[in-house]
Design a protein around this motif. Structure first.
Motif, short mmCIF file in Angstrom:
data_model
loop_
_atom_site.label_atom_id
_atom_site.label_comp_id
_atom_site.label_asym_id
_atom_site.label_seq_id
_atom_site.Cartn_x
_atom_site.Cartn_y
_atom_site.Cartn_z
N VAL A 82 -3.96 58.54 36.16
CA VAL A 82 -2.95 58.04 37.08
C VAL A 82 -3.30 56.58 37.34
N ARG A 83 -2.32 55.70 37.18
CA ARG A 83 -2.53 54.26 37.38
C ARG A 83 -1.77 53.83 38.62
N TYR A 84 -2.52 53.17 39.53
CA TYR A 84 -1.92 52.57 40.71
C TYR A 84 -2.37 51.12 40.76
N LEU A 85 -1.43 50.20 40.71
CA LEU A 85 -1.72 48.77 40.61
C LEU A 85 -2.64 48.54 39.41
N SER A 102 4.12 55.03 47.25
CA SER A 102 3.58 54.08 46.26
C SER A 102 4.06 54.44 44.86
N ARG A 103 4.35 53.43 44.07
CA ARG A 103 4.75 53.64 42.67
C ARG A 103 3.50 53.74 41.81
N VAL A 104 3.47 54.75 40.94
CA VAL A 104 2.34 54.98 40.05
C VAL A 104 2.85 55.28 38.64
N GLN A 105 1.91 55.32 37.72
CA GLN A 105 2.20 55.74 36.36
C GLN A 105 1.27 56.88 36.01
N ILE A 106 1.78 57.85 35.28
CA ILE A 106 0.97 58.95 34.75
C ILE A 106 0.88 58.71 33.25
N LEU A 107 -0.35 58.68 32.72
CA LEU A 107 -0.56 58.45 31.30
C LEU A 107 -1.20 59.69 30.70
N ALA A 108 -0.53 60.31 29.74
CA ALA A 108 -1.07 61.49 29.06
C ALA A 108 -0.62 61.46 27.60
N ASP A 109 -1.50 61.86 26.70
CA ASP A 109 -1.19 61.79 25.27
C ASP A 109 0.09 62.52 24.90
N ASP A 110 0.27 63.75 25.42
CA ASP A 110 1.45 64.55 25.04
C ASP A 110 2.73 64.10 25.74
N LEU A 111 2.61 63.26 26.75
CA LEU A 111 3.78 62.86 27.53
C LEU A 111 4.14 61.39 27.39
N GLY A 112 3.17 60.56 27.08
CA GLY A 112 3.40 59.12 27.09
C GLY A 112 3.15 58.60 28.50
N VAL A 113 3.88 57.57 28.88
CA VAL A 113 3.75 56.98 30.21
C VAL A 113 4.94 57.41 31.05
N ILE A 144 6.69 58.22 41.93
CA ILE A 144 6.45 57.81 43.31
C ILE A 144 5.63 58.90 43.99
N ILE A 145 4.53 58.51 44.62
CA ILE A 145 3.70 59.49 45.33
C ILE A 145 4.48 60.05 46.51
N ARG A 146 4.53 61.37 46.61
CA ARG A 146 5.21 62.04 47.71
C ARG A 146 4.22 62.63 48.71
N TRP A 147 3.03 63.05 48.22
CA TRP A 147 2.00 63.59 49.12
C TRP A 147 0.64 63.51 48.45
N THR A 148 -0.40 63.50 49.27
CA THR A 148 -1.78 63.60 48.80
C THR A 148 -2.52 64.54 49.74
N HIS A 149 -3.39 65.37 49.18
CA HIS A 149 -4.16 66.31 50.00
C HIS A 149 -5.35 66.83 49.20
N ASN A 150 -6.56 66.62 49.72
CA ASN A 150 -7.79 67.16 49.12
C ASN A 150 -7.90 66.91 47.61
N ASP A 187 10.31 58.86 38.80
CA ASP A 187 11.27 57.82 39.15
C ASP A 187 12.59 58.14 38.46
N PRO A 188 13.67 58.33 39.23
CA PRO A 188 14.95 58.70 38.61
C PRO A 188 15.50 57.62 37.68
N ASN A 189 15.02 56.39 37.82
CA ASN A 189 15.49 55.30 36.96
C ASN A 189 14.68 55.17 35.68
N SER A 190 13.70 56.06 35.48
CA SER A 190 12.86 55.98 34.29
C SER A 190 13.30 57.02 33.27
N ASN A 191 12.61 57.05 32.17
CA ASN A 191 12.89 58.00 31.09
C ASN A 191 12.10 59.29 31.26
N ALA A 192 11.48 59.50 32.42
CA ALA A 192 10.56 60.62 32.62
C ALA A 192 11.21 61.98 32.37
N ARG A 193 12.41 62.21 32.87
CA ARG A 193 13.06 63.52 32.67
C ARG A 193 13.19 63.87 31.20
#
Length: 110
Positions: A22-25, A55-66, A70-76, A84-90
Motif C-alpha cells: 500500500v502506497r501513501y504519498l 486519504s488517497r492511496v494506491q494498492i500494488l499487487a502483481d495479479d492486480l496491477g496498481v 480512498i481509505i475508509r477505516w483503519t483498525h488494529n 476510486d470510482p474515477n479509476s480503472n480499479a473495477r
C-alpha cells in the motif's frame, strides 16, 4: 461490541491471499489483501501506515496491477480501502476474479 463507525461494503466480498504493498504519498508498506469486492478491499498492513480516513492511496499487487483508492477505516493493523470510482480499479478487479482468483479454503478445519 464497540461501534467503530465503519461503513460496510454492500458488494459481495471474496476472501483472498494476495500480497502486495500500500502506497501513501512516498511511503510503501507491505500488505496482505484479506478480502476484496468490486468496490474495495480490506488489507492487513505489516507496518504502520500513517494515513487518515479519506486519504488517497494506491494498492500494488502483481495479479492486480496498481489500484487507486480512498481509505475508509483503519483498525488494529487493518485498513479498509474503497476503490476510486474515477479509476480503472473495477475493471482490474473484475478481470482478476474472471481469470486469476482461486477460492480460498480455510487452513484449519474445525
Amino acid at each position: 461490541m464497540h461501534n467503530l463507525n465503519i461503513i460496510t461494503r454492500k458488494a459481495e466480498r471474496k476472501p483472498c491471499r494476495l500480497f502486495g504493498k500500500v502506497r501513501y504519498l512516498t511511503k510503501e508498506v507491505d500488505a496482505r489483501i484479506l478480502n476484496m469486492s468490486i468496490s474495495g478491499v480490506a488489507v492487513e498492513v505489516r507496518a504502520p501506515l500513517h494515513a487518515a480516513s479519506g486519504s488517497r492511496v494506491q494498492i500494488l499487487a502483481d495479479d492486480l496491477g496498481v489500484l487507486h483508492g480512498i481509505i475508509r477505516w483503519t483498525h488494529n493493523g487493518r485498513v479498509g480501502i474503497q476503490f476510486d470510482p474515477n479509476s480503472n480499479a473495477r475493471a482490474q478487479v473484475a478481470s482478476y476474479f474472471r481469470f486469476f482468483h482461486k477460492e480460498v479454503k480455510p487452513v484449519l478445519a474445525r
